[in-house]
Motif scaffolding. Structure first.
Motif, PDB file in Angstrom:
ATOM      1  N   ALA A 178       9.685  47.207  28.961  1.00  0.00           N
ATOM      2  CA  ALA A 178      10.656  47.249  30.058  1.00  0.00           C
ATOM      3  C   ALA A 178      11.424  48.569  30.076  1.00  0.00           C
ATOM      4  N   GLY A 179      10.725  49.663  29.812  1.00  0.00           N
ATOM      5  CA  GLY A 179      11.346  50.982  29.832  1.00  0.00           C
ATOM      6  C   GLY A 179      12.125  51.342  28.585  1.00  0.00           C
ATOM      7  N   GLN A 219      11.687  40.960  31.890  1.00  0.00           N
ATOM      8  CA  GLN A 219      12.858  41.534  32.553  1.00  0.00           C
ATOM      9  C   GLN A 219      14.037  41.425  31.590  1.00  0.00           C
ATOM     10  N   ILE A 220      14.729  42.544  31.387  1.00  0.00           N
ATOM     11  CA  ILE A 220      15.838  42.611  30.444  1.00  0.00           C
ATOM     12  C   ILE A 220      17.075  43.080  31.203  1.00  0.00           C
ATOM     13  N   THR A 221      18.142  42.268  31.142  1.00  0.00           N
ATOM     14  CA  THR A 221      19.379  42.673  31.844  1.00  0.00           C
ATOM     15  C   THR A 221      20.509  42.882  30.858  1.00  0.00           C
ATOM     16  N   ILE A 269      17.237  37.817  28.974  1.00  0.00           N
ATOM     17  CA  ILE A 269      15.788  37.996  28.923  1.00  0.00           C
ATOM     18  C   ILE A 269      15.152  37.001  29.897  1.00  0.00           C
ATOM     19  N   THR A 270      14.247  37.486  30.747  1.00  0.00           N
ATOM     20  CA  THR A 270      13.502  36.621  31.649  1.00  0.00           C
ATOM     21  C   THR A 270      12.021  36.884  31.434  1.00  0.00           C
ATOM     22  N   ILE A 271      11.267  35.796  31.202  1.00  0.00           N
ATOM     23  CA  ILE A 271       9.820  35.922  31.025  1.00  0.00           C
ATOM     24  C   ILE A 271       9.109  34.972  31.989  1.00  0.00           C
ATOM     25  N   LYS A 294      18.925  46.876  22.379  1.00  0.00           N
ATOM     26  CA  LYS A 294      19.719  46.908  23.606  1.00  0.00           C
ATOM     27  C   LYS A 294      21.125  46.412  23.282  1.00  0.00           C
ATOM     28  N   GLY A 295      22.111  47.225  23.604  1.00  0.00           N
ATOM     29  CA  GLY A 295      23.503  46.827  23.406  1.00  0.00           C
ATOM     30  C   GLY A 295      23.871  46.491  21.970  1.00  0.00           C
TER      31      GLY A 295
END
Length: 179
Positions: free
Chosen positions: A119-120, A177-179, A42-44, A146-147
């Motif tokens: 984030a979609g 942003q989520i990776t 997670i990025t903020i 997520k996951g």
């Protein structure tokens, strides 16, 4: 050629949004800049008059608080906490079960709930108030999966500070942003 025109238009729109967001952040204080925090995928981005703080939840992966609201224990009274928990069963059922006990506890009042996106990703949103030890707060939570993990972004503030600081949470939700 039409594809390049559309891509160019999208880029201009994105740049305009960045400039508007930056203007909103700098409108609060001429000394405010945007900082970045990244952890566990997670990025903020958040304003510099907020800072990293401790959270009370053992599921917390990061927490930020408005700098002037941090108490002697390092916990912000105006804060945004991001948590990650393993999903047990169906995601919607798992999240809804978190709020089910509020129906039976007079210290909590569920104001609204519904669907949104972050984030979609499909997400669930809850707004509620609490009264713990005489301190009344309002909360806004956005949950997504997520996951196989449930993530929640939780904004909390005393009632009289909730609306005036909500824009920071809304900005983080729109920019995460989520990776």
């Amino acid at each position: 050629m039409d594809g390049r025109l559309i891509k160019g238009s999208i880029m201009i729109l994105l740049l305009m949004l960045v400039f508007v967001s930056a203007a909103c952040v700098s409108a609060e204080s001429n000394d405010t800049t945007v900082l970045t925090l990244s952890k566990s995928g997670i990025t903020i981005n958040y304003p510099s008059n907020w800072g990293y703080s401790d959270a009370l939840s053992s599921y917390s992966i990061m927490a930020i608080s408005k700098a002037d609201s941090v108490d002697s224990f390092g916990v912000g009274q105006v804060n945004i906490n991001i948590e990650k928990k393993p999903v047990e069963g169906d995601f919607a059922t798992f999240v809804n079960s978190t709020y089910e006990p509020m129906k039976y506890n007079n210290d909590y009042d569920l104001v609204s709930s519904g669907s949104t996106t972050i984030a979609g990703n499909d997400a669930l949103e809850y707004i509620y108030t609490s009264n713990e030890n005489g301190v009344q707060k309002q909360h806004k939570a956005v949950w997504f999966e997520k996951g196989g993990q449930a993530y929640v972004l939780l904004y909390s503030a005393p009632l009289d500070k909730f609306e005036s600081n909500l824009y920071v949470f809304d900005y983080i939700v729109s920019d995460i942003q989520i990776t």
